[in-house]
Write an enzyme that holds these catalytic residues in place. Structure first.
Site, PDB file in Angstrom:
ATOM      1  N   LYS A  45      -0.279  -9.332  -0.865  1.00  0.00           N
ATOM      2  CA  LYS A  45      -0.413  -9.714   0.694  1.00  0.00           C
ATOM      3  C   LYS A  45      -1.808  -9.910   1.004  1.00  0.00           C
ATOM      4  CE  LYS A  45       3.529  -9.446   2.339  1.00  0.00           C
ATOM      5  NZ  LYS A  45       4.361 -10.251   3.789  1.00  0.00           N
ATOM      6  N   ASP A  74       4.456  -3.414   7.746  1.00  0.00           N
ATOM      7  CA  ASP A  74       5.094  -2.327   7.286  1.00  0.00           C
ATOM      8  C   ASP A  74       4.032  -1.419   5.944  1.00  0.00           C
ATOM      9  OD1 ASP A  74       8.077  -3.505   6.273  1.00  0.00           O
ATOM     10  OD2 ASP A  74       6.206  -4.109   5.764  1.00  0.00           O
TER      11      ASP A  74
END
Ligand SMILES: Cc1ncc(COP(=O)(O)O)c(C=O)c1O
Length: 400
Positions: free
Chosen positions: A75, A123
């Site tokens: 990410k 998240d």
């Protein structure tokens, strides 16, 4: 659950816009931005011959994104890239000239970035990336987390100077809340999921992920025949499969999308043939994959080049974490977080099931590519599930 793609768009070329997002020029740009970052280093690609032998396939390679940019997951490539891109676009507009990534540290660009606020829901891993990107350019970041995000993950994001907002509810509710507050305050939402009318920024995030494929193709002894990709909203799977398809054309690998059985929104979307929101079930240990609505752009890509969709169970994820921590033969030890090895869990399941094996054409000539998408991003949870802290794994067997 296992499903071959029967969508009428299957095997059709990507739409022009998606091909532009995930194509060569975008990947070049993502690599240029990455090269400008201080802590950039290519992530390792490991061969796992012992596990490949056990699974009866020709070769298995794992690209370890746990080592990416000090953030612990792939990410790191997406959110921060999008933030840097958006600051340069804004600076270009205000200054009336093209502004390059090398100009990010110039006072006039920093001053503009200082006026910008980037928001997102996460998240865990995506928020870390957006916060890091904002910190790098001198912008403000506000990160929305739902009630299931651990305190350890929240602290890891806040460390980059982000302001944290807790939202009651799940990931999808935090996405909506981030969008609502940002619209009210004039902030820029950098989301890793897309919805009707909001595609270009998630597209940039996905463009950042194409670097994984770039690096892997340079190192692999031959192109993969199969790639098993874990999915939350599907952006990662779509970016990797999409760039592979653009680079390899007819020789592209079969792309298999893997999700937790408890949160299989892409699987259910493939089954229905259109984007669907699924009902909530129990939380999954694969916390980063716990999404109930697919990304629109991701589905558009995966409906064309996703060849199969499957689910794995809770224990599959934990077994993979342990297997990678304590490998057999000469395979290297790899630290893989709860969501990081779900693709490998899918391969293991498919290779051991007669029907799936045949449906996917897995055999002794297959070369599988897996991406360990995160390391121990929640070290406490990792130690609980593996029985060792991440630092101990390095002593098991140093990767070659
Ligand atoms: C470690 C990890 N793997 C896989 C994914 C899935 O990515 P996507 O939501 O784009 O499908 C995520 C998403 O947060 C993640 O953090």
């Amino acid at each position: 659950m296992f499903l071959l793609n029967r969508h009428p768009d299957h095997r059709h070329p990507l739409t022009e816009e998606d091909a532009a997002t995930l194509g060569l020029a975008g990947a070049d740009e993502a690599e240029r931005f990455l090269a400008a970052r201080d802590n950039h280093a290519e992530t390792p690609l490991h061969a796992l011959p012992a596990l490949a032998g056990e699974l009866g396939i020709g070769a298995l390679h794992v690209k370890d994104e746990g080592k990416r940019l000090g953030l612990g997951s792939f990410k790191a490539l997406g959110g921060a890239y999008a933030v840097m891109h958006l600051v340069l676009e804004q600076a270009g507009r205000q200054l009336g000239r093209a502004v390059a990534v090398e100009d990010l540290h110039k006072p006039e660009v920093k001053a503009m970035a200082g006026q910008m606020t980037f928001a997102c829901a996460t998240d865990g891993n995506h928020g870390r990336s957006v916060a890091q990107g904002a910190g790098l350019v001198g912008a403000r970041s506000v990160i929305f987390v739902h009630s299931g995000v651990s305190n350890e993950r929240v602290a890891a994001i806040a460390r980059f100077g982000a302001e944290m907002v807790r939202v009651a509810g799940d990931y999808d509710q935090s996405v909506r809340e981030a969008a609502r507050v940002a619209a009210e305050r004039g902030w820029t939402v950098v989301s890793d999921t897309s919805w009707p009318g909001y595609e270009s920024i998630p597209g940039l995030v996905m463009q950042g992920y194409t670097v994984i494929v770039r690096e892997a193709l340079r190192r692999l002894p031959q192109p993969p025949t199969h790639v098993f990709l874990q999915a939350g909203v599907g952006g990662f799977a779509a970016a990797v499969a999409g760039h592979l398809a653009i680079m390899l054309g007819e020789d592209r690998p079969k792309a298999i999308v893997v999700e937790p059985a408890r949160a299989a929104c892409v699987y259910e979307t493939a089954k229905a043939g259109r984007p669907v929101t699924i009902a909530h079930s129990k939380p999954t240990v694969m916390a980063m994959l716990e999404c109930y609505e697919p990304s629109l752009v991701a589905w558009r890509v995966l409906s064309r080049i996703g060849d199969a969709f499957m689910t794995v169970d809770e224990e599959d994820a934990v077994t993979v974490m342990n297997r990678l921590a304590r490998p057999a033969g000469n395979d290297p030890a790899i630290v893989s977080g709860e969501s990081g090895g779900a693709g490998l869990a899918g391969l293991i399941r498919a290779a051991r099931d007669k029907k799936m094996r045949a449906a996917l054409g897995l055999d002794g000539n297959s070369h599988a590519l897996i991406i360990n998408s995160e390391g121990a991003t929640d070290p406490g949870r990792y130690a609980e599930l593996v029985g060792m802290v991440p630092e101990e794994i390095a002593q098991v067997r140093q990767p070659a």
